[in-house]
Design a protein around this motif. Structure first.
Motif, PDB file in Angstrom:
ATOM      1  N   TRP A 151      -6.323  15.163 -15.844  1.00  0.00           N
ATOM      2  CA  TRP A 151      -6.085  16.136 -16.914  1.00  0.00           C
ATOM      3  C   TRP A 151      -6.882  15.796 -18.169  1.00  0.00           C
ATOM      4  CZ3 TRP A 151      -0.053  15.919 -16.493  1.00  0.00           C
ATOM      5  CH2 TRP A 151       0.351  16.610 -15.352  1.00  0.00           C
ATOM      6  N   PHE A 152      -7.163  14.505 -18.365  1.00  0.00           N
ATOM      7  CA  PHE A 152      -7.787  14.050 -19.606  1.00  0.00           C
ATOM      8  C   PHE A 152      -9.243  13.641 -19.441  1.00  0.00           C
ATOM      9  CE2 PHE A 152      -3.227  13.110 -19.942  1.00  0.00           C
ATOM     10  CZ  PHE A 152      -2.916  13.910 -21.033  1.00  0.00           C
ATOM     11  N   VAL A 153      -9.611  13.142 -18.253  1.00  0.00           N
ATOM     12  CA  VAL A 153     -10.961  12.625 -18.024  1.00  0.00           C
ATOM     13  C   VAL A 153     -11.483  13.224 -16.726  1.00  0.00           C
ATOM     14  CG1 VAL A 153     -12.316  10.526 -17.633  1.00  0.00           C
ATOM     15  CG2 VAL A 153     -10.370  10.456 -19.164  1.00  0.00           C
ATOM     16  N   SER A 154     -12.745  13.576 -16.705  1.00  0.00           N
ATOM     17  CA  SER A 154     -13.354  14.083 -15.484  1.00  0.00           C
ATOM     18  C   SER A 154     -13.388  13.000 -14.418  1.00  0.00           C
ATOM     19  CB  SER A 154     -14.777  14.554 -15.777  1.00  0.00           C
ATOM     20  OG  SER A 154     -15.436  14.907 -14.587  1.00  0.00           O
ATOM     21  N   THR A 155     -13.171  13.396 -13.170  1.00  0.00           N
ATOM     22  CA  THR A 155     -13.178  12.401 -12.090  1.00  0.00           C
ATOM     23  C   THR A 155     -14.567  11.813 -11.861  1.00  0.00           C
ATOM     24  OG1 THR A 155     -13.459  14.169 -10.465  1.00  0.00           O
ATOM     25  CG2 THR A 155     -11.214  13.427 -10.905  1.00  0.00           C
ATOM     26  N   ASP A 156     -15.594  12.475 -12.370  1.00  0.00           N
ATOM     27  CA  ASP A 156     -16.960  11.958 -12.257  1.00  0.00           C
ATOM     28  C   ASP A 156     -17.324  10.996 -13.377  1.00  0.00           C
ATOM     29  OD1 ASP A 156     -17.296  13.533 -10.025  1.00  0.00           O
ATOM     30  OD2 ASP A 156     -18.159  15.208 -11.152  1.00  0.00           O
ATOM     31  N   ALA A 157     -16.466  10.877 -14.361  1.00  0.00           N
ATOM     32  CA  ALA A 157     -16.764  10.008 -15.497  1.00  0.00           C
ATOM     33  C   ALA A 157     -16.758   8.544 -15.064  1.00  0.00           C
ATOM     34  CB  ALA A 157     -15.749  10.222 -16.610  1.00  0.00           C
ATOM     35  N   ALA A 158     -17.532   7.757 -15.768  1.00  0.00           N
ATOM     36  CA  ALA A 158     -17.647   6.336 -15.416  1.00  0.00           C
ATOM     37  C   ALA A 158     -16.364   5.573 -15.690  1.00  0.00           C
ATOM     38  CB  ALA A 158     -18.801   5.710 -16.197  1.00  0.00           C
ATOM     39  N   ASN A 159     -15.579   6.014 -16.643  1.00  0.00           N
ATOM     40  CA  ASN A 159     -14.365   5.286 -16.998  1.00  0.00           C
ATOM     41  C   ASN A 159     -13.106   5.876 -16.356  1.00  0.00           C
ATOM     42  OD1 ASN A 159     -14.318   7.607 -18.484  1.00  0.00           O
ATOM     43  ND2 ASN A 159     -13.621   6.645 -20.377  1.00  0.00           N
ATOM     44  N   PHE A 160     -13.248   6.708 -15.334  1.00  0.00           N
ATOM     45  CA  PHE A 160     -12.081   7.320 -14.703  1.00  0.00           C
ATOM     46  C   PHE A 160     -11.165   6.270 -14.086  1.00  0.00           C
ATOM     47  CE2 PHE A 160      -9.890   9.167 -11.033  1.00  0.00           C
ATOM     48  CZ  PHE A 160      -9.169  10.156 -11.676  1.00  0.00           C
ATOM     49  N   GLY A 161     -11.723   5.256 -13.455  1.00  0.00           N
ATOM     50  CA  GLY A 161     -10.911   4.204 -12.848  1.00  0.00           C
ATOM     51  C   GLY A 161     -10.102   3.436 -13.871  1.00  0.00           C
ATOM     52  N   VAL A 162     -10.698   3.210 -15.035  1.00  0.00           N
ATOM     53  CA  VAL A 162      -9.988   2.498 -16.097  1.00  0.00           C
ATOM     54  C   VAL A 162      -8.834   3.345 -16.620  1.00  0.00           C
ATOM     55  CG1 VAL A 162     -10.227   1.508 -18.402  1.00  0.00           C
ATOM     56  CG2 VAL A 162     -12.059   1.214 -16.732  1.00  0.00           C
ATOM     57  N   VAL A 163      -9.088   4.623 -16.827  1.00  0.00           N
ATOM     58  CA  VAL A 163      -8.033   5.521 -17.304  1.00  0.00           C
ATOM     59  C   VAL A 163      -6.944   5.660 -16.245  1.00  0.00           C
ATOM     60  CG1 VAL A 163      -7.541   7.889 -18.037  1.00  0.00           C
ATOM     61  CG2 VAL A 163      -9.613   6.756 -18.818  1.00  0.00           C
TER      62      VAL A 163
ATOM     63  N   SER B  56       0.829  -1.208   0.000  1.00  0.00           N
ATOM     64  CA  SER B  56       0.000   0.000   0.000  1.00  0.00           C
ATOM     65  C   SER B  56       0.859   1.252   0.000  1.00  0.00           C
ATOM     66  CB  SER B  56      -0.913  -0.012   1.219  1.00  0.00           C
ATOM     67  OG  SER B  56      -1.645   1.180   1.310  1.00  0.00           O
ATOM     68  N   TRP B  57       1.945   1.258   0.745  1.00  0.00           N
ATOM     69  CA  TRP B  57       2.841   2.413   0.768  1.00  0.00           C
ATOM     70  C   TRP B  57       3.495   2.633  -0.588  1.00  0.00           C
ATOM     71  CZ3 TRP B  57       5.887   1.062   5.817  1.00  0.00           C
ATOM     72  CH2 TRP B  57       5.069   1.261   6.919  1.00  0.00           C
ATOM     73  N   LEU B  58       3.766   1.563  -1.302  1.00  0.00           N
ATOM     74  CA  LEU B  58       4.391   1.698  -2.612  1.00  0.00           C
ATOM     75  C   LEU B  58       3.392   2.111  -3.688  1.00  0.00           C
ATOM     76  CD1 LEU B  58       6.707  -1.441  -2.592  1.00  0.00           C
ATOM     77  CD2 LEU B  58       7.387   0.937  -2.304  1.00  0.00           C
ATOM     78  N   LEU B  59       2.199   1.588  -3.612  1.00  0.00           N
ATOM     79  CA  LEU B  59       1.218   1.850  -4.665  1.00  0.00           C
ATOM     80  C   LEU B  59       0.438   3.142  -4.482  1.00  0.00           C
ATOM     81  CD1 LEU B  59      -0.230  -1.678  -5.397  1.00  0.00           C
ATOM     82  CD2 LEU B  59       1.434  -0.378  -6.695  1.00  0.00           C
ATOM     83  N   ARG B  60       0.269   3.591  -3.252  1.00  0.00           N
ATOM     84  CA  ARG B  60      -0.525   4.797  -3.014  1.00  0.00           C
ATOM     85  C   ARG B  60       0.041   6.027  -3.730  1.00  0.00           C
ATOM     86  NH1 ARG B  60      -4.611   5.725   0.758  1.00  0.00           N
ATOM     87  NH2 ARG B  60      -4.179   3.637   1.504  1.00  0.00           N
ATOM     88  N   PRO B  61       1.364   6.298  -3.670  1.00  0.00           N
ATOM     89  CA  PRO B  61       1.872   7.467  -4.421  1.00  0.00           C
ATOM     90  C   PRO B  61       1.734   7.306  -5.935  1.00  0.00           C
ATOM     91  CG  PRO B  61       3.498   6.720  -2.829  1.00  0.00           C
ATOM     92  CD  PRO B  61       2.400   5.726  -2.836  1.00  0.00           C
ATOM     93  N   ILE B  62       1.909   6.083  -6.424  1.00  0.00           N
ATOM     94  CA  ILE B  62       1.767   5.852  -7.861  1.00  0.00           C
ATOM     95  C   ILE B  62       0.322   6.082  -8.291  1.00  0.00           C
ATOM     96  CG2 ILE B  62       1.873   4.085  -9.660  1.00  0.00           C
ATOM     97  CD1 ILE B  62       4.313   2.962  -8.178  1.00  0.00           C
ATOM     98  N   LEU B  63      -0.626   5.601  -7.502  1.00  0.00           N
ATOM     99  CA  LEU B  63      -2.032   5.813  -7.841  1.00  0.00           C
ATOM    100  C   LEU B  63      -2.418   7.285  -7.698  1.00  0.00           C
ATOM    101  CD1 LEU B  63      -3.722   2.661  -6.308  1.00  0.00           C
ATOM    102  CD2 LEU B  63      -3.409   3.213  -8.712  1.00  0.00           C
ATOM    103  N   PHE B  64      -1.824   7.993  -6.751  1.00  0.00           N
ATOM    104  CA  PHE B  64      -2.101   9.421  -6.623  1.00  0.00           C
ATOM    105  C   PHE B  64      -1.608  10.175  -7.849  1.00  0.00           C
ATOM    106  CE2 PHE B  64      -0.686  13.669  -5.367  1.00  0.00           C
ATOM    107  CZ  PHE B  64      -1.904  14.204  -4.983  1.00  0.00           C
ATOM    108  N   ILE B  65      -0.382   9.871  -8.278  1.00  0.00           N
ATOM    109  CA  ILE B  65       0.178  10.525  -9.464  1.00  0.00           C
ATOM    110  C   ILE B  65      -0.658  10.196 -10.697  1.00  0.00           C
ATOM    111  CG2 ILE B  65       2.171  10.539 -11.021  1.00  0.00           C
ATOM    112  CD1 ILE B  65       3.905  10.155  -8.494  1.00  0.00           C
ATOM    113  N   SER B  66      -1.058   8.924 -10.815  1.00  0.00           N
ATOM    114  CA  SER B  66      -1.852   8.542 -11.985  1.00  0.00           C
ATOM    115  C   SER B  66      -3.245   9.167 -11.952  1.00  0.00           C
ATOM    116  CB  SER B  66      -1.951   7.022 -12.097  1.00  0.00           C
ATOM    117  OG  SER B  66      -2.661   6.490 -10.999  1.00  0.00           O
ATOM    118  N   ALA B  67      -3.801   9.387 -10.761  1.00  0.00           N
ATOM    119  CA  ALA B  67      -5.109  10.053 -10.671  1.00  0.00           C
ATOM    120  C   ALA B  67      -5.001  11.503 -11.114  1.00  0.00           C
ATOM    121  CB  ALA B  67      -5.647   9.975  -9.253  1.00  0.00           C
TER     122      ALA B  67
END
Length: 64
Positions: free
Chosen positions: A21-33, A5-16
């Motif tokens: 920048w490209f997809v709205s956080t409310d979009a249905a496919n945000f998790g996939v992107v 979790s400590w290793l993946l949390r910063p990577i997932l934060f950066i990727s979010a």
């Protein structure tokens, strides 16, 4: 599990942030992107780690 979790949390934060920048956080496919961007970030980190020595040598020669 906490170490992963400590290793993946910063990577997932950066990727979010990048996916935001490209997809709205409310979009249905945000998790996939976000997961696609996180795979690209992980691949970039692995590539950087694998080719660290040639990259550092190239940068040293570039500075001189």
């Amino acid at each position: 599990m906490p170490i992963i979790s400590w290793l993946l949390r910063p990577i997932l934060f950066i990727s979010a942030v990048i996916a935001g920048w490209f997809v709205s956080t409310d979009a249905a496919n945000f998790g996939v992107v976000q997961m696609a961007v996180s795979v690209l970030v992980i691949a970039a980190l692995v590539g950087l780690a694998a080719f660290w020595e040639p990259i550092a040598l190239w940068l040293r020669n570039l500075i001189k």
